[in-house]
Design a protein around this motif. Structure first.
Motif, PDB file in Angstrom:
ATOM      1  N   ARG A 154      35.318 -28.758 -22.544  1.00 15.63           N
ATOM      2  CA  ARG A 154      36.757 -28.557 -22.328  1.00 15.63           C
ATOM      3  C   ARG A 154      37.343 -27.631 -23.395  1.00 15.63           C
ATOM      4  O   ARG A 154      38.110 -26.711 -23.084  1.00 15.63           O
ATOM      5  CB  ARG A 154      37.483 -29.908 -22.338  1.00 15.63           C
ATOM      6  N   ILE A 155      36.961 -27.836 -24.664  1.00 18.08           N
ATOM      7  CA  ILE A 155      37.445 -26.979 -25.748  1.00 18.08           C
ATOM      8  C   ILE A 155      37.066 -25.524 -25.473  1.00 18.08           C
ATOM      9  O   ILE A 155      37.883 -24.616 -25.585  1.00 18.08           O
ATOM     10  CB  ILE A 155      36.864 -27.440 -27.107  1.00 18.08           C
ATOM     11  N   PHE A 156      35.822 -25.316 -25.093  1.00 15.97           N
ATOM     12  CA  PHE A 156      35.336 -23.962 -24.825  1.00 15.97           C
ATOM     13  C   PHE A 156      36.023 -23.363 -23.601  1.00 15.97           C
ATOM     14  O   PHE A 156      36.500 -22.228 -23.640  1.00 15.97           O
ATOM     15  CB  PHE A 156      33.820 -23.993 -24.630  1.00 15.97           C
ATOM     16  N   ASP A 157      36.079 -24.120 -22.527  1.00 18.41           N
ATOM     17  CA  ASP A 157      36.630 -23.624 -21.266  1.00 18.41           C
ATOM     18  C   ASP A 157      38.092 -23.198 -21.376  1.00 18.41           C
ATOM     19  O   ASP A 157      38.513 -22.264 -20.699  1.00 18.41           O
ATOM     20  CB  ASP A 157      36.502 -24.682 -20.168  1.00 18.41           C
ATOM     21  N   LEU A 200      38.902 -33.237 -31.748  1.00 14.06           N
ATOM     22  CA  LEU A 200      38.273 -32.575 -30.593  1.00 14.06           C
ATOM     23  C   LEU A 200      39.255 -31.646 -29.886  1.00 14.06           C
ATOM     24  O   LEU A 200      39.427 -31.682 -28.672  1.00 14.06           O
ATOM     25  CB  LEU A 200      37.678 -33.593 -29.617  1.00 14.06           C
ATOM     26  N   THR A 201      39.889 -30.790 -30.702  1.00 16.10           N
ATOM     27  CA  THR A 201      40.804 -29.783 -30.178  1.00 16.10           C
ATOM     28  C   THR A 201      40.384 -28.410 -30.691  1.00 16.10           C
ATOM     29  O   THR A 201      39.720 -28.300 -31.719  1.00 16.10           O
ATOM     30  CB  THR A 201      42.255 -30.065 -30.620  1.00 16.10           C
ATOM     31  N   ALA A 202      40.795 -27.387 -29.964  1.00 13.31           N
ATOM     32  CA  ALA A 202      40.453 -26.017 -30.353  1.00 13.31           C
ATOM     33  C   ALA A 202      41.014 -25.697 -31.727  1.00 13.31           C
ATOM     34  O   ALA A 202      42.094 -26.155 -32.095  1.00 13.31           O
ATOM     35  CB  ALA A 202      40.985 -25.035 -29.320  1.00 13.31           C
ATOM     36  N   GLY A 203      40.254 -24.902 -32.467  1.00 17.81           N
ATOM     37  CA  GLY A 203      40.709 -24.434 -33.782  1.00 17.81           C
ATOM     38  C   GLY A 203      41.246 -23.032 -33.641  1.00 17.81           C
ATOM     39  O   GLY A 203      42.018 -22.734 -32.733  1.00 17.81           O
ATOM     40  N   SER A 204      40.799 -22.146 -34.510  1.00 16.11           N
ATOM     41  CA  SER A 204      41.221 -20.756 -34.419  1.00 16.11           C
ATOM     42  C   SER A 204      40.625 -20.102 -33.178  1.00 16.11           C
ATOM     43  O   SER A 204      39.783 -20.686 -32.498  1.00 16.11           O
ATOM     44  CB  SER A 204      40.821 -20.001 -35.688  1.00 16.11           C
ATOM     45  N   ALA A 205      41.041 -18.894 -32.896  1.00 16.81           N
ATOM     46  CA  ALA A 205      40.625 -18.187 -31.685  1.00 16.81           C
ATOM     47  C   ALA A 205      39.113 -17.985 -31.640  1.00 16.81           C
ATOM     48  O   ALA A 205      38.471 -17.740 -32.661  1.00 16.81           O
ATOM     49  CB  ALA A 205      41.312 -16.833 -31.613  1.00 16.81           C
ATOM     50  N   ALA A 206      38.563 -18.106 -30.461  1.00 20.03           N
ATOM     51  CA  ALA A 206      37.133 -17.874 -30.251  1.00 20.03           C
ATOM     52  C   ALA A 206      36.825 -16.391 -30.435  1.00 20.03           C
ATOM     53  O   ALA A 206      37.668 -15.531 -30.175  1.00 20.03           O
ATOM     54  CB  ALA A 206      36.734 -18.327 -28.853  1.00 20.03           C
ATOM     55  N   VAL A 207      35.593 -16.109 -30.879  1.00 19.76           N
ATOM     56  CA  VAL A 207      35.172 -14.740 -31.139  1.00 19.76           C
ATOM     57  C   VAL A 207      33.900 -14.462 -30.341  1.00 19.76           C
ATOM     58  O   VAL A 207      32.909 -15.191 -30.472  1.00 19.76           O
ATOM     59  CB  VAL A 207      34.906 -14.512 -32.645  1.00 19.76           C
ATOM     60  N   ALA A 208      33.932 -13.421 -29.516  1.00 18.17           N
ATOM     61  CA  ALA A 208      32.745 -12.996 -28.766  1.00 18.17           C
ATOM     62  C   ALA A 208      32.010 -11.942 -29.587  1.00 18.17           C
ATOM     63  O   ALA A 208      32.626 -10.985 -30.078  1.00 18.17           O
ATOM     64  CB  ALA A 208      33.147 -12.426 -27.413  1.00 18.17           C
ATOM     65  N   ILE A 209      30.697 -12.128 -29.733  1.00 15.09           N
ATOM     66  CA  ILE A 209      29.887 -11.184 -30.506  1.00 15.09           C
ATOM     67  C   ILE A 209      28.735 -10.711 -29.635  1.00 15.09           C
ATOM     68  O   ILE A 209      27.987 -11.518 -29.077  1.00 15.09           O
ATOM     69  CB  ILE A 209      29.340 -11.831 -31.796  1.00 15.09           C
ATOM     70  N   ASN A 210      28.642  -9.391 -29.526  1.00 16.56           N
ATOM     71  CA  ASN A 210      27.540  -8.776 -28.786  1.00 16.56           C
ATOM     72  C   ASN A 210      27.093  -7.539 -29.566  1.00 16.56           C
ATOM     73  O   ASN A 210      27.553  -7.308 -30.677  1.00 16.56           O
ATOM     74  CB  ASN A 210      27.961  -8.454 -27.345  1.00 16.56           C
ATOM     75  N   MET A 211      26.232  -6.761 -28.997  1.00 17.56           N
ATOM     76  CA  MET A 211      25.678  -5.616 -29.726  1.00 17.56           C
ATOM     77  C   MET A 211      26.703  -4.510 -30.009  1.00 17.56           C
ATOM     78  O   MET A 211      26.469  -3.643 -30.833  1.00 17.56           O
ATOM     79  CB  MET A 211      24.469  -5.036 -28.989  1.00 17.56           C
ATOM     80  N   THR A 212      27.880  -4.573 -29.363  1.00 18.32           N
ATOM     81  CA  THR A 212      28.893  -3.543 -29.614  1.00 18.32           C
ATOM     82  C   THR A 212      29.752  -3.841 -30.840  1.00 18.32           C
ATOM     83  O   THR A 212      30.303  -2.926 -31.431  1.00 18.32           O
ATOM     84  CB  THR A 212      29.819  -3.350 -28.393  1.00 18.32           C
TER      85      THR A 212
END
Length: 143
Positions: free
Chosen positions: A8-11, A68-80
């Motif tokens: 749920r946190i992730f979604d 069990l709550t979201a913290g700071s903003a999620a970060v997507a990391i990829n090769m770019t």
């Protein structure tokens, strides 16, 4: 119940969340090492990690373990936007982005989440931890 809470946190933070496998990660080994070395305290950081093989990407979603709550903003990391990725001597991983964000974490077969009263809750993720270990080795090799 913990796995559903982490999902749920992730979604709530990630569009296209169904495309990711999820694991619980924390910097608990670094916290223990810091306490043992200096007696000082280091803040425990907990994450829901979303990862996918194609395209190779990891999403780091910090959360508050006690509520069990979201913290700071999620970060997507990829090769770019990946700056560096390496395995540390204690087995943890350190990943940094080209924008200067750095994350240290480890994924265990049995993760421990503290609650608001200092009581530890255990999360079994044996199969997930094994799959993530294969993914992160591939990610580190590509980096």
């Amino acid at each position: 119940m913990l796995k559903e809470s982490l999902r749920r946190i992730f979604d709530t933070q990630i569009p296209n969340y169904g495309d990711y496998n999820l694991v619980f990660a924390s910097n608990s080994r670094a916290v223990l090492a810091a306490e043992a070395a200096s007696g000082g305290e280091m803040k425990l950081r907990c994450y829901v990690l979303g990862y996918r093989w194609r395209p190779s990407e990891i999403v780091i979603a910090p959360f508050n373990a006690s509520t069990l709550t979201a913290g700071s903003a999620a970060v997507a990391i990829n090769m770019t936007n990946l700056h560096s990725a390496l395995r540390l001597a204690n087995g943890d991983v350190e990943i940094s982005t080209s924008t200067g964000q750095t994350f240290r974490f480890g994924v265990q077969a049995y993760g421990e989440l503290p609650d608001a009263h200092g009581i530890s809750r255990e999360l079994e993720q044996i199969d997930d931890a094994e799959d993530f270990a294969e993914f992160i080795e591939s990610f580190l090799a590509a980096a």
